[in-house]
Design a protein around this motif. Structure first.
Motif, PDB file in Angstrom:
ATOM      1  N   VAL A   1       0.823  -1.204   0.000  1.00 40.07           N
ATOM      2  CA  VAL A   1       0.000   0.000   0.000  1.00 40.07           C
ATOM      3  C   VAL A   1       0.862   1.259   0.000  1.00 40.07           C
ATOM      4  O   VAL A   1       1.717   1.438   0.853  1.00 40.07           O
ATOM      5  N   SER A   2       0.607   2.127  -0.982  1.00 42.98           N
ATOM      6  CA  SER A   2       1.145   3.488  -0.984  1.00 42.98           C
ATOM      7  C   SER A   2      -0.014   4.389  -0.614  1.00 42.98           C
ATOM      8  O   SER A   2      -1.164   4.123  -0.998  1.00 42.98           O
ATOM      9  N   VAL A   3       0.265   5.460   0.115  1.00 46.51           N
ATOM     10  CA  VAL A   3      -0.799   6.304   0.654  1.00 46.51           C
ATOM     11  C   VAL A   3      -0.611   7.750   0.208  1.00 46.51           C
ATOM     12  O   VAL A   3       0.505   8.270   0.200  1.00 46.51           O
ATOM     13  N   ALA A   4      -1.730   8.375  -0.133  1.00 49.88           N
ATOM     14  CA  ALA A   4      -1.757   9.813  -0.413  1.00 49.88           C
ATOM     15  C   ALA A   4      -2.858  10.429   0.436  1.00 49.88           C
ATOM     16  O   ALA A   4      -3.959   9.884   0.522  1.00 49.88           O
ATOM     17  N   GLU A   5      -2.580  11.568   1.040  1.00 48.05           N
ATOM     18  CA  GLU A   5      -3.545  12.223   1.924  1.00 48.05           C
ATOM     19  C   GLU A   5      -4.364  13.288   1.205  1.00 48.05           C
ATOM     20  O   GLU A   5      -5.244  13.905   1.806  1.00 48.05           O
ATOM     21  N   SER A   6      -4.086  13.507  -0.081  1.00 47.47           N
ATOM     22  CA  SER A   6      -4.828  14.506  -0.850  1.00 47.47           C
ATOM     23  C   SER A   6      -4.811  14.114  -2.329  1.00 47.47           C
ATOM     24  O   SER A   6      -4.014  13.264  -2.750  1.00 47.47           O
ATOM     25  N   GLY A   7      -5.663  14.775  -3.082  1.00 44.43           N
ATOM     26  CA  GLY A   7      -5.670  14.539  -4.518  1.00 44.43           C
ATOM     27  C   GLY A   7      -4.366  14.952  -5.164  1.00 44.43           C
ATOM     28  O   GLY A   7      -3.841  14.257  -6.039  1.00 44.43           O
ATOM     29  N   GLN A   8      -3.836  16.098  -4.753  1.00 48.14           N
ATOM     30  CA  GLN A   8      -2.558  16.575  -5.306  1.00 48.14           C
ATOM     31  C   GLN A   8      -1.435  15.578  -5.027  1.00 48.14           C
ATOM     32  O   GLN A   8      -0.624  15.281  -5.905  1.00 48.14           O
ATOM     33  N   ALA A   9      -1.380  15.063  -3.804  1.00 46.69           N
ATOM     34  CA  ALA A   9      -0.346  14.080  -3.453  1.00 46.69           C
ATOM     35  C   ALA A   9      -0.498  12.815  -4.287  1.00 46.69           C
ATOM     36  O   ALA A   9       0.485  12.208  -4.731  1.00 46.69           O
ATOM     37  N   ALA A  10      -1.737  12.405  -4.531  1.00 47.44           N
ATOM     38  CA  ALA A  10      -1.983  11.216  -5.347  1.00 47.44           C
ATOM     39  C   ALA A  10      -1.500  11.427  -6.775  1.00 47.44           C
ATOM     40  O   ALA A  10      -0.862  10.541  -7.359  1.00 47.44           O
ATOM     41  N   LEU A  11      -1.779  12.592  -7.343  1.00 47.19           N
ATOM     42  CA  LEU A  11      -1.327  12.876  -8.710  1.00 47.19           C
ATOM     43  C   LEU A  11       0.190  12.834  -8.805  1.00 47.19           C
ATOM     44  O   LEU A  11       0.744  12.320  -9.789  1.00 47.19           O
ATOM     45  N   ARG A  12       0.866  13.344  -7.778  1.00 44.24           N
ATOM     46  CA  ARG A  12       2.343  13.288  -7.773  1.00 44.24           C
ATOM     47  C   ARG A  12       2.834  11.847  -7.722  1.00 44.24           C
ATOM     48  O   ARG A  12       3.766  11.475  -8.437  1.00 44.24           O
ATOM     49  N   LEU A  13       2.224  11.026  -6.872  1.00 42.74           N
ATOM     50  CA  LEU A  13       2.627   9.620  -6.783  1.00 42.74           C
ATOM     51  C   LEU A  13       2.406   8.886  -8.105  1.00 42.74           C
ATOM     52  O   LEU A  13       3.244   8.088  -8.528  1.00 42.74           O
ATOM     53  N   ILE A  14       1.290   9.140  -8.731  1.00 42.16           N
ATOM     54  CA  ILE A  14       0.994   8.493 -10.017  1.00 42.16           C
ATOM     55  C   ILE A  14       2.019   8.909 -11.068  1.00 42.16           C
ATOM     56  O   ILE A  14       2.538   8.076 -11.809  1.00 42.16           O
ATOM     57  N   ALA A  15       2.347  10.189 -11.113  1.00 45.72           N
ATOM     58  CA  ALA A  15       3.288  10.692 -12.110  1.00 45.72           C
ATOM     59  C   ALA A  15       4.718  10.231 -11.841  1.00 45.72           C
ATOM     60  O   ALA A  15       5.478   9.975 -12.782  1.00 45.72           O
ATOM     61  N   ASP A  16       5.101  10.111 -10.570  1.00 44.46           N
ATOM     62  CA  ASP A  16       6.480   9.804 -10.202  1.00 44.46           C
ATOM     63  C   ASP A  16       6.806   8.324 -10.169  1.00 44.46           C
ATOM     64  O   ASP A  16       7.969   7.948 -10.189  1.00 44.46           O
ATOM     65  N   ARG A  17       5.798   7.488 -10.111  1.00 46.68           N
ATOM     66  CA  ARG A  17       6.037   6.056  -9.939  1.00 46.68           C
ATOM     67  C   ARG A  17       6.435   5.410 -11.259  1.00 46.68           C
ATOM     68  O   ARG A  17       5.711   5.486 -12.244  1.00 46.68           O
ATOM     69  N   ALA A  18       7.587   4.758 -11.267  1.00 47.19           N
ATOM     70  CA  ALA A  18       8.095   4.122 -12.485  1.00 47.19           C
ATOM     71  C   ALA A  18       7.290   2.868 -12.837  1.00 47.19           C
ATOM     72  O   ALA A  18       6.986   2.631 -13.993  1.00 47.19           O
ATOM     73  N   ASP A  19       6.968   2.057 -11.834  1.00 50.37           N
ATOM     74  CA  ASP A  19       6.166   0.858 -12.099  1.00 50.37           C
ATOM     75  C   ASP A  19       4.703   1.175 -11.785  1.00 50.37           C
ATOM     76  O   ASP A  19       4.389   2.169 -11.156  1.00 50.37           O
ATOM     77  N   ARG A  20       3.811   0.330 -12.223  1.00 49.44           N
ATOM     78  CA  ARG A  20       2.400   0.659 -12.109  1.00 49.44           C
ATOM     79  C   ARG A  20       1.775   0.135 -10.820  1.00 49.44           C
ATOM     80  O   ARG A  20       2.263  -0.816 -10.228  1.00 49.44           O
ATOM     81  N   PHE A  21       0.690   0.778 -10.424  1.00 53.25           N
ATOM     82  CA  PHE A  21      -0.149   0.277  -9.348  1.00 53.25           C
ATOM     83  C   PHE A  21      -1.134  -0.716  -9.954  1.00 53.25           C
ATOM     84  O   PHE A  21      -1.612  -0.523 -11.069  1.00 53.25           O
ATOM     85  N   ASP A  22      -1.473  -1.758  -9.210  1.00 50.70           N
ATOM     86  CA  ASP A  22      -2.505  -2.684  -9.661  1.00 50.70           C
ATOM     87  C   ASP A  22      -3.890  -2.109  -9.430  1.00 50.70           C
ATOM     88  O   ASP A  22      -4.824  -2.412 -10.181  1.00 50.70           O
ATOM     89  N   ALA A  23      -4.029  -1.283  -8.378  1.00 54.32           N
ATOM     90  CA  ALA A  23      -5.352  -0.757  -8.030  1.00 54.32           C
ATOM     91  C   ALA A  23      -5.239   0.617  -7.377  1.00 54.32           C
ATOM     92  O   ALA A  23      -4.218   0.965  -6.786  1.00 54.32           O
ATOM     93  N   LEU A  24      -6.325   1.356  -7.482  1.00 55.81           N
ATOM     94  CA  LEU A  24      -6.496   2.651  -6.834  1.00 55.81           C
ATOM     95  C   LEU A  24      -7.755   2.579  -5.994  1.00 55.81           C
ATOM     96  O   LEU A  24      -8.808   2.154  -6.485  1.00 55.81           O
ATOM     97  N   ILE A  25      -7.647   2.976  -4.733  1.00 56.24           N
ATOM     98  CA  ILE A  25      -8.808   3.144  -3.865  1.00 56.24           C
ATOM     99  C   ILE A  25      -8.823   4.608  -3.470  1.00 56.24           C
ATOM    100  O   ILE A  25      -7.859   5.096  -2.867  1.00 56.24           O
ATOM    101  N   SER A  26      -9.888   5.311  -3.821  1.00 56.46           N
ATOM    102  CA  SER A  26      -9.902   6.746  -3.558  1.00 56.46           C
ATOM    103  C   SER A  26     -11.244   7.218  -3.036  1.00 56.46           C
ATOM    104  O   SER A  26     -12.297   6.848  -3.562  1.00 56.46           O
ATOM    105  N   ASP A  27     -11.168   8.059  -2.003  1.00 59.02           N
ATOM    106  CA  ASP A  27     -12.339   8.821  -1.586  1.00 59.02           C
ATOM    107  C   ASP A  27     -12.618   9.817  -2.710  1.00 59.02           C
ATOM    108  O   ASP A  27     -11.741  10.106  -3.535  1.00 59.02           O
ATOM    109  N   ILE A  28     -13.824  10.335  -2.781  1.00 60.53           N
ATOM    110  CA  ILE A  28     -14.181  11.293  -3.823  1.00 60.53           C
ATOM    111  C   ILE A  28     -13.828  12.709  -3.390  1.00 60.53           C
ATOM    112  O   ILE A  28     -13.150  13.430  -4.096  1.00 60.53           O
TER     113      ILE A  28
END
Length: 124
Positions: free
Chosen positions: A30-57
């Motif tokens: 599990v990788s964790v983001a506390e905000s939408g902005q933090a999540a976008l940074r993690l998605i952009a910076d991660r070299a390998d892919r996530f299998d799943a995303l669980i997100s509050d709206i």
């Protein structure tokens, strides 16, 4: 076989901590983001892919869970997407990415692995 990796996006620290521990206990990486902005940074910076995303709206900043999922899908069209919210279920069909699932808060902790299993199996 490697543990499925997922990005958990939740702005409520108590819910975030509970979900993280529960998902790690189930064997997810599990990788964790506390905000939408933090999540976008993690998605952009991660070299390998996530299998799943669980997100509050509603994430408390100018980036919603809908935005996070669209970005994740633009980065990887196969990522499994699970939304959760206490009040945004009516918008899921129009705002959610295709093939996603939605859990209305509050939900039992077993609902997450059940929904993830369905989503991840549909990717195979």
């Amino acid at each position: 076989m490697a543990s499925p990796s997922l990005l958990l996006v939740e702005n409520n620290p108590r819910i975030r901590a509970l979900l993280r521990l529960s998902l790690e206990d189930l064997g997810f990486a599990v990788s964790v983001a506390e905000s939408g902005q933090a999540a976008l940074r993690l998605i952009a910076d991660r070299a390998d892919r996530f299998d799943a995303l669980i997100s509050d709206i509603r994430l408390g900043d100018d980036v919603s869970g809908w935005d996070v999922a669209r970005s994740a899908r633009a980065n990887d069209s196969a990522i499994a997407v699970l939304y959760m919210s206490g009040d945004s279920g009516d918008a899921w069909e129009s705002q959610g990415v295709p093939g996603s699932r939605f859990l209305a808060k509050p939900f039992g902790i077993r609902a997450i692995p059940e929904a993830l299993t369905i989503l991840l199996l549909s990717q195979e």
